[in-house]
Motif scaffolding. Structure first.
Motif, mmCIF file in Angstrom:
data_model
loop_
_atom_site.group_PDB
_atom_site.id
_atom_site.type_symbol
_atom_site.label_atom_id
_atom_site.label_comp_id
_atom_site.label_asym_id
_atom_site.label_seq_id
_atom_site.Cartn_x
_atom_site.Cartn_y
_atom_site.Cartn_z
ATOM 1 N N MET A 37 0.873 -1.363 0.385
ATOM 2 C CA MET A 37 -0.058 -0.734 0.333
ATOM 3 C C MET A 37 1.150 0.827 0.233
ATOM 4 S SD MET A 37 -1.512 0.283 3.758
ATOM 5 C CE MET A 37 -2.174 -1.044 3.766
ATOM 6 N N ALA A 38 -0.097 2.145 -0.497
ATOM 7 C CA ALA A 38 0.766 3.358 -0.408
ATOM 8 C C ALA A 38 1.254 3.935 1.287
ATOM 9 C CB ALA A 38 0.623 4.652 -1.072
ATOM 10 N N THR A 39 2.267 4.225 1.766
ATOM 11 C CA THR A 39 2.394 5.786 2.333
ATOM 12 C C THR A 39 3.191 6.573 2.159
ATOM 13 O OG1 THR A 39 2.169 3.337 3.386
ATOM 14 C CG2 THR A 39 3.376 5.137 5.153
ATOM 15 N N ALA A 40 2.818 7.461 3.472
ATOM 16 C CA ALA A 40 3.671 8.627 3.112
ATOM 17 C C ALA A 40 3.977 8.930 4.882
ATOM 18 C CB ALA A 40 2.758 9.964 2.576
ATOM 19 N N ILE A 41 5.255 9.679 5.294
ATOM 20 C CA ILE A 41 6.149 9.528 6.243
ATOM 21 C C ILE A 41 5.924 11.561 6.284
ATOM 22 C CG2 ILE A 41 6.984 9.733 7.291
ATOM 23 C CD1 ILE A 41 7.491 6.885 6.912
ATOM 24 N N VAL A 42 5.855 12.510 6.811
ATOM 25 C CA VAL A 42 6.208 13.704 7.010
ATOM 26 C C VAL A 42 7.217 13.287 7.872
ATOM 27 C CG1 VAL A 42 5.576 15.556 7.671
ATOM 28 C CG2 VAL A 42 3.767 14.759 7.056
ATOM 29 N N PHE A 43 8.434 14.062 8.026
ATOM 30 C CA PHE A 43 9.663 14.365 8.505
ATOM 31 C C PHE A 43 9.709 15.677 8.762
ATOM 32 C CE2 PHE A 43 10.538 11.171 5.975
ATOM 33 C CZ PHE A 43 10.840 9.310 6.350
ATOM 34 N N VAL A 44 10.073 16.205 9.788
ATOM 35 C CA VAL A 44 10.806 17.413 11.145
ATOM 36 C C VAL A 44 11.597 16.966 10.726
ATOM 37 C CG1 VAL A 44 10.280 19.321 12.639
ATOM 38 C CG2 VAL A 44 8.467 17.708 11.340
ATOM 39 N N LEU A 45 12.972 17.907 10.277
ATOM 40 C CA LEU A 45 14.306 17.949 10.667
ATOM 41 C C LEU A 45 15.088 19.412 11.153
ATOM 42 C CD1 LEU A 45 13.769 16.241 7.852
ATOM 43 C CD2 LEU A 45 15.962 16.242 7.761
ATOM 44 N N HIS A 46 15.863 19.105 11.535
ATOM 45 C CA HIS A 46 16.892 20.527 12.685
ATOM 46 C C HIS A 46 18.040 20.156 12.290
ATOM 47 C CE1 HIS A 46 13.332 22.715 14.107
ATOM 48 N NE2 HIS A 46 12.491 21.496 14.783
ATOM 49 N N ASP A 47 19.080 21.065 12.043
ATOM 50 C CA ASP A 47 20.081 21.116 12.012
ATOM 51 C C ASP A 47 20.922 19.398 11.387
ATOM 52 O OD1 ASP A 47 20.315 23.398 13.470
ATOM 53 O OD2 ASP A 47 20.226 22.283 15.785
ATOM 54 N N GLY A 48 19.684 18.910 10.405
ATOM 55 C CA GLY A 48 20.459 18.039 9.253
ATOM 56 C C GLY A 48 19.889 16.346 10.086
ATOM 57 N N LYS A 49 19.066 16.900 11.388
ATOM 58 C CA LYS A 49 19.667 15.225 12.320
ATOM 59 C C LYS A 49 17.062 15.024 11.583
ATOM 60 C CE LYS A 49 22.943 14.510 14.621
ATOM 61 N NZ LYS A 49 23.490 12.672 13.122
ATOM 62 N N ILE A 50 16.784 13.822 11.510
ATOM 63 C CA ILE A 50 15.355 13.756 11.656
ATOM 64 C C ILE A 50 14.683 13.674 13.407
ATOM 65 C CG2 ILE A 50 13.835 12.302 11.349
ATOM 66 C CD1 ILE A 50 15.216 11.397 9.141
ATOM 67 N N VAL A 51 13.961 15.069 13.879
ATOM 68 C CA VAL A 51 13.283 14.738 14.917
ATOM 69 C C VAL A 51 11.869 14.389 15.216
ATOM 70 C CG1 VAL A 51 14.705 16.764 15.179
ATOM 71 C CG2 VAL A 51 12.559 17.403 15.209
ATOM 72 N N GLU A 52 10.927 14.384 13.945
ATOM 73 C CA GLU A 52 10.477 13.607 14.099
ATOM 74 C C GLU A 52 9.870 12.697 13.107
ATOM 75 O OE1 GLU A 52 5.667 15.316 15.989
ATOM 76 O OE2 GLU A 52 6.727 16.222 14.916
ATOM 77 N N GLY A 53 8.468 11.638 13.231
ATOM 78 C CA GLY A 53 7.828 11.400 11.765
ATOM 79 C C GLY A 53 6.711 11.052 12.013
ATOM 80 N N ARG A 54 6.108 11.310 11.813
ATOM 81 C CA ARG A 54 5.062 10.816 11.355
ATOM 82 C C ARG A 54 3.926 10.177 10.190
ATOM 83 N NH1 ARG A 54 1.113 13.074 15.367
ATOM 84 N NH2 ARG A 54 2.573 14.402 15.646
ATOM 85 N N GLU A 55 3.576 8.580 10.257
ATOM 86 C CA GLU A 55 3.519 8.053 9.671
ATOM 87 C C GLU A 55 1.859 8.276 8.811
ATOM 88 O OE1 GLU A 55 4.039 3.932 10.495
ATOM 89 O OE2 GLU A 55 6.182 4.334 10.851
#
Length: 141
Positions: A110-128
């Motif tokens: 199935m299709a999936t999307a993840i919204v990522f939040v990045l700070h200073d080049g690092k992933i700080v949050e992911g929401r599937e």
């Protein structure tokens, strides 16, 4: 990224954030937890879609990486996230992929999307977000 040498603060741009996310997908599909560890902030928060056994909020890099390992274990190593597109932004970057896994005669595709939040080049949050969270919950049950 913050540029403190000249006193100005510079956030990473859309292209740089998209590249971090692409590297994350590549490391994930290769099972390279060491490379993933380098891409995630220590205090990362991950929101796993659905209401099944693997769903819920994962707090910290170790919990997120354990969740990723569990996806691989429960799918007998078949879990893949085939990237369809990465849309970079300065505040949010979206990865769109096709999720595929097989386990005990069941197939998840199935299709999936993840919204990522990045700070200073690092992933700080992911929401599937998935095409069908009920079908995903059934597969992982």
């Amino acid at each position: 990224m913050t540029d403190k040498d000249d006193g100005r603060v510079r956030t990473m741009g859309a292209a740089e954030n998209a590249e971090v996310v692409r590297r994350g997908y590549k490391a994930f599909n290769a099972g390279d937890l060491s490379a993933l560890r380098d891409l995630f902030a220590e205090n990362v928060v991950w929101h796993a879609v659905g209401s099944g056994a693997l769903s819920g909020t994962k707090l910290g890099r170790d919990e997120v990486l354990a969740y990723f390992a569990e996806l691989g274990e429960q799918s007998q190593g078949s879990f893949r996230a085939t990237v369809r597109d990465v849309l970079g932004g300065e505040h949010h970057t979206v990865g769109i992929h096709q999720t595929h896994a097989e386990s005990d005669g069941k197939t998840l595709d199935m299709a999936t999307a993840i919204v990522f939040v990045l700070h200073d080049g690092k992933i700080v949050e992911g929401r599937e977000f998935s095409e069908d969270s009920a079908r995903s919950d059934d597969f992982w049950a």
